[in-house]
Design a protein around this motif. Structure first.
Motif, PDB file in Angstrom:
ATOM      1  N   GLN A 115     -74.507 -43.485  29.437  1.00  0.00           N
ATOM      2  CA  GLN A 115     -74.007 -42.709  30.574  1.00  0.00           C
ATOM      3  C   GLN A 115     -73.558 -41.340  30.097  1.00  0.00           C
ATOM      4  OE1 GLN A 115     -72.359 -46.969  32.195  1.00  0.00           O
ATOM      5  NE2 GLN A 115     -71.073 -45.601  30.997  1.00  0.00           N
ATOM      6  N   LEU A 116     -74.233 -40.309  30.571  1.00  0.00           N
ATOM      7  CA  LEU A 116     -73.884 -38.931  30.237  1.00  0.00           C
ATOM      8  C   LEU A 116     -73.026 -38.378  31.359  1.00  0.00           C
ATOM      9  CD1 LEU A 116     -74.146 -36.423  28.436  1.00  0.00           C
ATOM     10  CD2 LEU A 116     -76.256 -35.867  29.680  1.00  0.00           C
ATOM     11  N   ARG A 117     -71.755 -38.143  31.079  1.00  0.00           N
ATOM     12  CA  ARG A 117     -70.843 -37.595  32.083  1.00  0.00           C
ATOM     13  C   ARG A 117     -71.163 -36.106  32.246  1.00  0.00           C
ATOM     14  NH1 ARG A 117     -65.037 -40.561  31.583  1.00  0.00           N
ATOM     15  NH2 ARG A 117     -65.834 -42.692  31.484  1.00  0.00           N
ATOM     16  N   MET A 118     -71.539 -35.731  33.462  1.00  0.00           N
ATOM     17  CA  MET A 118     -72.106 -34.410  33.671  1.00  0.00           C
ATOM     18  C   MET A 118     -71.070 -33.297  33.775  1.00  0.00           C
ATOM     19  SD  MET A 118     -75.252 -35.178  33.430  1.00  0.00           S
ATOM     20  CE  MET A 118     -76.133 -33.701  33.918  1.00  0.00           C
ATOM     21  N   ASN A 119     -69.799 -33.635  33.921  1.00  0.00           N
ATOM     22  CA  ASN A 119     -68.751 -32.596  33.902  1.00  0.00           C
ATOM     23  C   ASN A 119     -67.389 -33.269  33.762  1.00  0.00           C
ATOM     24  OD1 ASN A 119     -68.002 -29.917  33.806  1.00  0.00           O
ATOM     25  ND2 ASN A 119     -68.794 -29.399  35.824  1.00  0.00           N
ATOM     26  N   ASP A 120     -67.218 -34.025  32.686  1.00  0.00           N
ATOM     27  CA  ASP A 120     -65.982 -34.808  32.533  1.00  0.00           C
ATOM     28  C   ASP A 120     -64.767 -33.894  32.414  1.00  0.00           C
ATOM     29  OD1 ASP A 120     -65.056 -37.737  31.937  1.00  0.00           O
ATOM     30  OD2 ASP A 120     -63.928 -36.436  30.596  1.00  0.00           O
ATOM     31  N   LEU A 121     -63.712 -34.243  33.178  1.00  0.00           N
ATOM     32  CA  LEU A 121     -62.532 -33.382  33.251  1.00  0.00           C
ATOM     33  C   LEU A 121     -61.254 -34.105  32.833  1.00  0.00           C
ATOM     34  CD1 LEU A 121     -63.162 -31.412  36.573  1.00  0.00           C
ATOM     35  CD2 LEU A 121     -63.504 -30.647  34.218  1.00  0.00           C
ATOM     36  N   LEU A 205     -82.647 -46.390  23.983  1.00  0.00           N
ATOM     37  CA  LEU A 205     -82.016 -46.775  25.243  1.00  0.00           C
ATOM     38  C   LEU A 205     -83.063 -47.198  26.277  1.00  0.00           C
ATOM     39  CD1 LEU A 205     -80.861 -43.575  27.170  1.00  0.00           C
ATOM     40  CD2 LEU A 205     -82.658 -43.596  25.459  1.00  0.00           C
ATOM     41  N   ASP A 206     -82.605 -47.978  27.245  1.00  0.00           N
ATOM     42  CA  ASP A 206     -83.462 -48.378  28.357  1.00  0.00           C
ATOM     43  C   ASP A 206     -83.240 -47.489  29.575  1.00  0.00           C
ATOM     44  OD1 ASP A 206     -84.631 -50.912  27.193  1.00  0.00           O
ATOM     45  OD2 ASP A 206     -82.496 -51.347  27.009  1.00  0.00           O
ATOM     46  N   VAL A 207     -81.998 -47.027  29.753  1.00  0.00           N
ATOM     47  CA  VAL A 207     -81.662 -46.197  30.908  1.00  0.00           C
ATOM     48  C   VAL A 207     -80.728 -45.078  30.468  1.00  0.00           C
ATOM     49  CG1 VAL A 207     -80.715 -46.138  33.254  1.00  0.00           C
ATOM     50  CG2 VAL A 207     -81.756 -48.253  32.396  1.00  0.00           C
ATOM     51  N   LEU A 208     -81.002 -43.863  30.900  1.00  0.00           N
ATOM     52  CA  LEU A 208     -80.034 -42.775  30.817  1.00  0.00           C
ATOM     53  C   LEU A 208     -79.498 -42.554  32.224  1.00  0.00           C
ATOM     54  CD1 LEU A 208     -78.655 -40.406  29.252  1.00  0.00           C
ATOM     55  CD2 LEU A 208     -80.497 -38.953  30.136  1.00  0.00           C
ATOM     56  N   GLU A 209     -78.174 -42.680  32.375  1.00  0.00           N
ATOM     57  CA  GLU A 209     -77.568 -42.409  33.672  1.00  0.00           C
ATOM     58  C   GLU A 209     -76.812 -41.085  33.614  1.00  0.00           C
ATOM     59  OE1 GLU A 209     -75.486 -45.138  36.806  1.00  0.00           O
ATOM     60  OE2 GLU A 209     -73.939 -44.465  35.412  1.00  0.00           O
ATOM     61  N   MET A 210     -77.168 -40.188  34.524  1.00  0.00           N
ATOM     62  CA  MET A 210     -76.431 -38.948  34.703  1.00  0.00           C
ATOM     63  C   MET A 210     -75.255 -39.260  35.629  1.00  0.00           C
ATOM     64  SD  MET A 210     -79.779 -36.571  35.473  1.00  0.00           S
ATOM     65  CE  MET A 210     -80.253 -37.728  36.780  1.00  0.00           C
ATOM     66  N   ASP A 211     -74.052 -39.182  35.102  1.00  0.00           N
ATOM     67  CA  ASP A 211     -72.867 -39.549  35.871  1.00  0.00           C
ATOM     68  C   ASP A 211     -72.292 -38.312  36.536  1.00  0.00           C
ATOM     69  OD1 ASP A 211     -70.524 -40.484  36.922  1.00  0.00           O
ATOM     70  OD2 ASP A 211     -69.876 -41.556  35.122  1.00  0.00           O
ATOM     71  N   PHE A 212     -72.599 -38.159  37.834  1.00  0.00           N
ATOM     72  CA  PHE A 212     -72.113 -37.004  38.590  1.00  0.00           C
ATOM     73  C   PHE A 212     -70.772 -37.279  39.276  1.00  0.00           C
ATOM     74  CE2 PHE A 212     -76.659 -36.112  38.252  1.00  0.00           C
ATOM     75  CZ  PHE A 212     -76.645 -34.768  37.914  1.00  0.00           C
ATOM     76  N   ILE A 213     -70.205 -38.458  39.046  1.00  0.00           N
ATOM     77  CA  ILE A 213     -68.883 -38.775  39.592  1.00  0.00           C
ATOM     78  C   ILE A 213     -67.793 -38.383  38.609  1.00  0.00           C
ATOM     79  CG2 ILE A 213     -67.404 -40.655  40.442  1.00  0.00           C
ATOM     80  CD1 ILE A 213     -69.689 -39.954  42.305  1.00  0.00           C
TER      81      ILE A 213
END
Length: 544
Positions: A115-121, A205-213
């Motif tokens: 899971q790649l956090r797209m703008n972690d704050l 990896l099997d899945v890359l998830e772009m985490d926009f939350i």
């Protein structure tokens, strides 16, 4: 490797957590696996997902981004030091947590998601607690170690949506927004595209998830909709990298996205989920952050995704269930009836035994057996709790209110001189209603603040019919008048779809503020045999 439409249960975990759990002097790959995959490999979990990054850096061998905890010279807690030392030891051994988790998951027959956090704050919290400054007081140990600000942000203040050092009032939308990276700028997009490329090309990896939350701040608020094409093109580039990597290795790299609860909420942040589906950019969609499990209209995204041939996951967030399996079952069944393929369990790794005193785990992960067979969930007792509002004046609420479906409590209940009361709704799937005998007992439970039974009079209507025998109980309180109201119903009183509860405050003491507050509302239904849970059954018997 499974097809995404076979995913029923996806378990997320913060990547560094297992690093600080073992009480050992050194961490090894085996120890790390023992405190992650080994905790659940006996359960029907299809995918294990771990984070690549938090605000302060990344947990893998990156040439693009700062390695987590590689920069701070001093840290606030001993667990922070332990995490930093153990991460560095893995890097020195030419491995990292993501590689270890990936190998172990595959050996256990489980797919692996990064899971790649797209703008972690999370660094907003670090700013609030001055985590980057020396600690001068014993009670100053606050915040997780990755709450500090990354060197990338420090070196490029021009990449931010605001000035993170200004005097913007805390616990506001602008306070969070100013710390976020601005995706309107090419340098920001190249930074995240570089991390995505490393993860896609360097890990099995099997899945890359772009985490926009984590977190939903990508453009200036006023222009986010107009900038939506920017994110769509970026997602398209990441899609292309996945396809090229899959072709090279002869096995696909799936691309997923975790997105806001509805299309409109996404568009307000510049996230055009429908365009991504229509253009074939995604293989899997996770809906929401799990902040509104009983209200989110899952079917809106499900229907469009289904037409595009893309499976969907409903995000269920542990923080919304108070360790109550009946609520988890009810929320999961509601999402299942809307057509989701499965569930993403967010922060449910706190269900591992080692997070609790010996023998005192209030919610083991065994409940996922029911989620893996969603058609059987209606056999159990179910509790449909009204979702809480994400208050934009609070720290967490300010971060999430703009991308989350609206909650309903707490709600102000004012004096109804005109006969008009406040209404909340409880959504119950048709299959839940059909699986209960109309004569089976059910309970509606409310919590009220600032209510006082001798002086106040409250009228309650359920689906436009008066509730004639509510039971009022003054709760233990610390300076507030808090009442629990328990209303006996039958399953025949519960209708498919929206159930309406109207509350009319008819009289109140003239010297008290002219309103009360509804803090909680929950509909408790028995199991298929008509049995209410043992912890409330004896009390319920006294009401009927």
């Amino acid at each position: 490797m499974k097809s995404p439409d076979e995913y029923r249960v996806v378990l997320q975990q913060d990547a560094p957590e297992p690093l600080v759990r073992p009480e050992v002097q050194a961490i090894t790959p085996d120890t790390l696996v023992e405190h992650s995959i080994k905790q659940f490999e006996h359960l029907p979990i299809d995918v294990y997902g771990s984070d690549a990054n938090h605000a302060g850096g990344v947990y893998y061998r990156s040439k693009v981004a700062e390695r987590m905890l590689s920069r701070p010279r001093t840290m606030r807690g001993k667990d922070h030091v332990r995490m930093a030392e153990r991460l560095q030891a893995l890097f020195d051994a030419d491995t990292d947590p993501l590689e270890i988790y990936c190998t172990a998951a595959h050996e256990a027959g489980i797919d692996y998601m990064i899971q790649l956090r797209m703008n972690d704050l999370h660094d907003v919290v670090g700013t609030t607690f001055d985590i980057d400054k020396p600690c001068l007081e014993p009670e100053g140990i606050r915040g997780e170690p990755y709450y500090y600000t990354s060197q990338f942000k420090t070196d490029h203040p021009e990449y931010l949506l605001g000035d993170r050092t200004d005097d913007t009032p805390p616990n506001t939308y602008p306070y969070w927004e100013r710390n976020a990276l601005n995706y309107a700028l090419g340098g920001v997009r190249e930074y995240f595209l570089g991390m995505a490329g490393e993860l896609i090309n360097n890990y099995d990896l099997d899945v890359l998830e772009m985490d926009f939350i984590r977190f939903t701040f990508y453009f200036r608020q006023a222009e986010a909709y107009a900038q939506r094409h920017v994110l769509t093109k970026l997602v398209g580039k990441i899609r292309q990298m996945c396809d090229e990597a899959g072709a090279r290795r002869g096995r696909p790299v799936r691309l997923a996205a975790r997105v806001p609860d509805t299309f409109e909420l996404g568009l307000r942040a510049g996230i055009d989920t429908q365009a991504w589906l229509d253009q074939g950019l995604l293989d899997l969609v996770t809906i929401g952050g799990g902040y509104c499990p009983f209200g989110t209209p899952w079917q809106q995204i499900v229907d469009v995704a289904s037409r595009a041939g893309v499976p969907t996951l409903a995000c269920l967030n542990k923080g919304n269930f108070a360790n109550d399996i009946r609520r988890i079952h009810a929320a999961a069944h509601r999402a299942h009836c809307a057509g989701v393929n499965g569930y993403k369990l967010w922060n449910f790794w706190y269900c591992y035994d080692y997070y609790h005193p010996s023998g005192e785990n209030p919610l083991p992960l065994d409940f996922v057996r029911d989620l893996a067979k969603p058609g059987t969930i209606t056999d159990h007792a179910l509790s449909y709790q009204v979702d809480r509002i994400q208050d934009p004046s609070q720290l967490v609420g300010a971060a999430h209110f703009h991308h989350v479906w609206a909650g309903q409590t707490p709600m102000t209940i004012g004096i109804a001189q005109d006969g008009i009361g406040q209404v909340i709704t409880i959504d119950v799937p048709e299959s839940t209603v059909r699986s209960r005998d109309a004569g089976h007992k059910a309970l509606l439970v409310l919590d009220l603040n600032n209510y006082w039974a001798p002086d106040d009079e409250l009228e309650l209507d359920w689906n436009d019919q008066p509730i004639t025998q509510p039971h009022f109980e003054l709760r233990a309180n610390e300076g507030t008048e808090r009442y629990r109201v328990t209303c006996p119903l039958t399953c025949g009183d519960v209708q498919s779809g929206e159930n309406r509860l109207e509350l009319r405050l008819v009289t109140s003491h003239p010297k008290v503020d002219p309103f009360i507050s509804l803090d909680r509302a929950e509909l408790m239904l028995p199991d298929r045999e008509g049995n209410l849970p043992s912890d409330i059954a004896s009390f319920a018997e006294r009401l009927y």
